[in-house]
Design an enzyme around this catalytic site. Structure first.
Site, PDB file in Angstrom:
ATOM      1  CG  LEU D   8      -1.864  -1.270   1.246  1.00  0.00           C
ATOM      2  CD1 LEU D   8      -2.611  -1.343   2.583  1.00  0.00           C
ATOM      3  CD2 LEU D   8      -2.859  -1.281   0.088  1.00  0.00           C
ATOM      4  NE  ARG D  10       5.490   7.622  -4.837  1.00  0.00           N
ATOM      5  CZ  ARG D  10       6.748   7.862  -4.465  1.00  0.00           C
ATOM      6  NH1 ARG D  10       7.004   8.813  -3.605  1.00  0.00           N
ATOM      7  NH2 ARG D  10       7.743   7.163  -4.950  1.00  0.00           N
ATOM      8  CG  ASP D  30       2.212  -1.729   3.337  1.00  0.00           C
ATOM      9  OD1 ASP D  30       2.349  -1.491   2.115  1.00  0.00           O
ATOM     10  OD2 ASP D  30       3.141  -1.581   4.166  1.00  0.00           O
ATOM     11  NE  ARG D  31       8.009  -3.769   4.182  1.00  0.00           N
ATOM     12  CZ  ARG D  31       9.277  -3.761   3.869  1.00  0.00           C
ATOM     13  NH1 ARG D  31      10.010  -4.834   4.051  1.00  0.00           N
ATOM     14  NH2 ARG D  31       9.841  -2.686   3.356  1.00  0.00           N
ATOM     15  N   GLY D 123       1.500   6.806 -12.093  1.00  0.00           N
ATOM     16  CA  GLY D 123       2.237   7.494 -11.038  1.00  0.00           C
ATOM     17  C   GLY D 123       1.319   8.086  -9.995  1.00  0.00           C
ATOM     18  CE  LYS D 189       4.429   1.329 -16.326  1.00  0.00           C
ATOM     19  NZ  LYS D 189       5.516   1.295 -15.407  1.00  0.00           N
ATOM     20  CG  HIS D 192       4.761   3.121 -20.882  1.00  0.00           C
ATOM     21  ND1 HIS D 192       5.263   3.613 -19.687  1.00  0.00           N
ATOM     22  CD2 HIS D 192       3.755   3.960 -21.231  1.00  0.00           C
ATOM     23  CE1 HIS D 192       4.584   4.692 -19.344  1.00  0.00           C
ATOM     24  NE2 HIS D 192       3.663   4.922 -20.265  1.00  0.00           N
ATOM     25  CD  GLU D 196       8.572   7.152 -17.785  1.00  0.00           C
ATOM     26  OE1 GLU D 196       7.586   6.375 -17.787  1.00  0.00           O
ATOM     27  OE2 GLU D 196       9.317   7.283 -16.793  1.00  0.00           O
ATOM     28  CE1 TYR D 197      13.164   5.218 -17.270  1.00  0.00           C
ATOM     29  CE2 TYR D 197      15.537   5.079 -17.440  1.00  0.00           C
ATOM     30  CZ  TYR D 197      14.378   4.876 -16.715  1.00  0.00           C
ATOM     31  OH  TYR D 197      14.453   4.335 -15.469  1.00  0.00           O
TER      32      TYR D 197
END
Lengths: 324, 324, 324, 324
Positions: D8, D10, D30-31, D123, D189, D192, D196-197
């Site tokens: 959990l 971002r 989430d841990r 993001g 991905k 992708h 992007e880079y």
């Protein structure tokens, strides 16, 4: 024969010395009286001014300029255009931009002065090793200077002859070549230096990978700590990458294999840049030669705006904060 | 000493011959009986099978594999692991991927077999010129093989010695080097080949610019038609870009300066690729070495989908139709 | 206001139309009477010659040139310098080289004519979408033309506003910007196009990898056959790589995802080249922008001499014969 | 429908929130108990352990992992393999290497567990804007999860529809795509991100040239000082280079156009590297994508050994001492 030489830096002074060792007479001038005196001490006839040098020489004269390219050479050629006589030969042995050489040669030709552009490779080693020369200009003038070129060139030496060259120009195997019309000598030298940048970068990247292979982040069994000085040396014998540049790398690494005295900022003279521009003008790809010059540009910058923009974008889309 | 050699192609057969000329005994095997017979004719003791070869050798044995990298070598090493005895030495002189060599060496070590990876440079010239060798593996086994390496290496020859090497490993000046643990020999050879690709590409781009400089679209006075065979030759003497690759370029161009027998499709062995992957693994830049491999990839494609997409985008935003 | 427009190709004619839709009066001329007539049919006042156009306009005039860069623009500006009056404004809306614009602007300034260089982006979509304009020249003249720029620009539209721009020049959010003195508009447009080349190449390479991922040489489970038209479309929504160029890629791929109508030869206008030259002049790296232009050069060549030399070297050192 | 979510951060927390807003039930773990509590406060059913989460879900279950790629994901999938039941679906929504996903999917398939790899772009903006998803795995499982994907995806929104898509998969225009078998989602991905880079680097280089154009070494009339924040903004409207990344550049530059808070060191996640490795595996060129990753590597180094070697060679052949 008799040659006037203007510009007695590292290259010009040794050119004079190599010619004098071969029995040629050199009249020499440098704006530094000290530089002039040093070559005079080795046998050159010193002049105290350009006019003095011209006066020392018997027409038709031959004068070799060995000056920084750009404004200094431009001004010197303008001065010679005004002072030399029809039938004289003016040689630019420096690293001038070939398009400038074409223009200068055309201007001089209108005054009856022969212009010869000589790309001169050899660096600080040239005095002993000889100079490799790529020559542009008209045939007759190039022929007239043949004794000069023959004396400066390395000669056949002990280098293995290349087969199938029997019917070709024998001057080439001596280490000098009449490439074509005015400008073609400097163009060839420009490409020579472009290739040099590419080769240097190839070695630099390869040694960089070797030198960082001990990185503790790598799996232990795949981590190697190389003696890069020894690697450079071993490749000098029998390997495909042996070259004079590798000989020099071996010399440098044997002195200090960490190269600790170098900051990492790498200058560039114009020729690497012009090579890429020529590729663009001719619409041919030159990825390696371009990468080689860009690496040097980057080496002289601290962090670039480009890099900061990358980080800014990473922050904006992903909330990424760069580790420090 | 006595060495078994498996794999008698261009490299393996000449390795055997060079060793035998130096007085070493070679037991040889190739799956082609004809290849085996040829080396036998030059003095090798032929074997009809791997088992036969092993039987010919006195333990502790030393066997040199000179096989295509990848599956063939993988299978041969598995077979040797099963058939060799503790204390034997197995040498992989081919162009194996270093991570494979590490794994294979670990597997062999568990059986008490010493694994030595040797990056061997020299190509078709090695028989006469000697082989430059980058060696990985444990010190004792490398020492045991010293007579073999010494015979295969080029030796000091007439190459100018590098200063400041007096206290360094003298084997290096003979042309062979113990680089480090298992895998480090093949890693060094991989980088050697990566550099080779970069150097080749630097020359290729430079000569390409020279060769297209006669283009009728350029201003007439800035258009030059070079004799590129002569340029390659002249640069062999005194220039900064002299190298063994340049010697070869001069040989090739003197045969046919249009290089008309070559299609322009350029193959690549794995090592140029792995070099770029190593750079990526180590997070160090390798622009030139990457560009060199990409050029080869592109040379083997007709037009790419990438190029068509560029044209499609130009059409969509600007209505541009590509000229044919 | 009233504007003269010379050059009624794809860009010029639509600029006239967009201005007339906004209520501006356009006097138009193209050396093709047919092109002039077409814009006249949409409301432009046609002129039969440059002199005729000048006569139609009330001083102080404003004339927009929308001509092919290079010789055509050079000649048109020389003509306008002779024919326009002090106080007139001459606009070059084409893709001229910024150094030419600086020189031309200086020449015109000596005659009291204001020169405005406008980098105009928008392509065939500009009529409906508006034109993004980067403007160089003196402040007063730029202000005088504001109604023109405001009408041509896209306007705020439905694009999400950028925070923190309250105190900044509001024209920018309308889609036009006064960048600085003469030449700065064309320089900015040049960089815009350089970036465009780089972005296009990034997409091209990415789609190329996707498109070749079905290669039968890959392990079966790692082999994928993508519907690249769908991928382009899906990335338009919510992904980091969404852009107008991607919208266009999606349009092109939805028509024919094999892009079979394109040969793969990709032209380039000057601006990608000049961008790399500017980087070189400023000594800043531009690896991606250079690679983008080199790819186009390569796409227009059959095999290069460079590639043949690589094969020749491989043959000479290793006896390698390239597979066909 | 009901989904379990593990991880959990971002991304994971916002995925849960976006699903819950659409009416789906989320069981979350989430841990970090704090991270779990936060999502619970927004409506998630919290679990205190992986076992707890599994117990909360009714078989056949669907669990989405949103964890750092590499070891953490590897371990989580191994744990799930042991704990889930035949018929359950395990989704890896992170940036895992596609070859790992293939292997993991094969392993899970042997236990009857469906593995779905989802490349998830969006993001920190995804909660509001939606996530673009590239999905790999078997058709039936992907169909079963359709309500989840539909809720997470951006939807058609106000984006201009692409012509000629009537007969194509309508999910794509919603912003999610079933790309093919296991691994194909993560592969897509990866590409992708590679693109992007490349795009980021294209902008970075272009803005860098603009930002350094005021350099006092340039001729005064060709020197420009740009407001790069305004340039980024103006290009958002009507220009060819408009994109979401440009929107973000404009946001970042409007905050501080010197980008003074960024050091210039740029991290990279694995996907840019893997993209280049995929290109190498497929033997297709990727100059721009490689240059983009190398720039980041260089940004994180102080001066490299490579650069020092260049300087050392310049010193050795030419006596050049680098200026400081």
């Amino acid at each position: 024969m008799e040659l006037g030489i203007i510009g007695l830096g590292r290259m010009g002074a040794n050119i004079a010395r190599r010619l004098m060792r071969a029995g040629h007479g050199c009249c020499v001038f440098d704006r530094s009286a000290e530089a002039t005196a040093k070559v005079a001490a080795d046998g050159g006839r010193p002049a105290a001014s350009v006019d003095g040098l011209i006066a020392l020489l018997t027409p038709p004269r031959a004068i070799w300029l060995m000056l920084p390219s750009g404004a200094v050479t431009e001004q010197a050629i303008a001065e010679m255009a005004a002072k030399l006589s029809s039938g004289d030969i003016l040689i630019d042995g420096g690293n001038s931009f070939f398009k400038d050489s074409v223009k200068r040669g055309q201007m001089l030709a209108q005054r009856g002065i022969h212009f010869i552009d000589v790309g001169t490779s050899g660096g600080v080693w040239g005095l002993e090793r000889g100079y490799c020369m790529m020559i542009g200009g008209d045939e007759a003038a190039v022929r007239r200077l043949d004794p000069i070129f023959a004396a400066l060139a390395p000669g056949k030496g002990s280098i293995e002859p290349t087969p199938n060259r029997q019917t070709r120009d024998p001057r080439v195997e001596q280490g000098y070549m009449h490439c074509g019309p005015m400008g073609s000598g400097h163009f060839a030298k420009m490409i020579h230096n472009g290739i040099e940048y590419g080769m240097m970068q190839a070695y630099a990247e390869g040694f960089n990978i070797l030198e960082t292979r001990g990185d503790a982040k790598l799996p232990e069994a795949e981590r190697f700590t190389y003696d890069v000085a020894d690697l450079a040396e071993v490749w000098r014998r029998g390997s495909v990458v042996s070259s004079w540049l590798l000989d020099l790398a071996s010399i440098a690494l044997a002195k200090d294999q960490a190269l600790g005295s170098y900051s990492g900022e790498v200058a560039d003279s114009g020729e690497g840049r012009w090579t890429v521009e020529a590729a663009i003008e001719q619409a041919v790809p030159a990825e390696v030669l371009a990468a080689a010059i860009f690496t040097r540009f980057r080496s002289r910058r601290d962090h670039t705006f480009a890099e900061k923009l990358l980080s800014a974008l990473r922050y904006e889309f992903g909330g990424h904060v760069e580790p420090k």
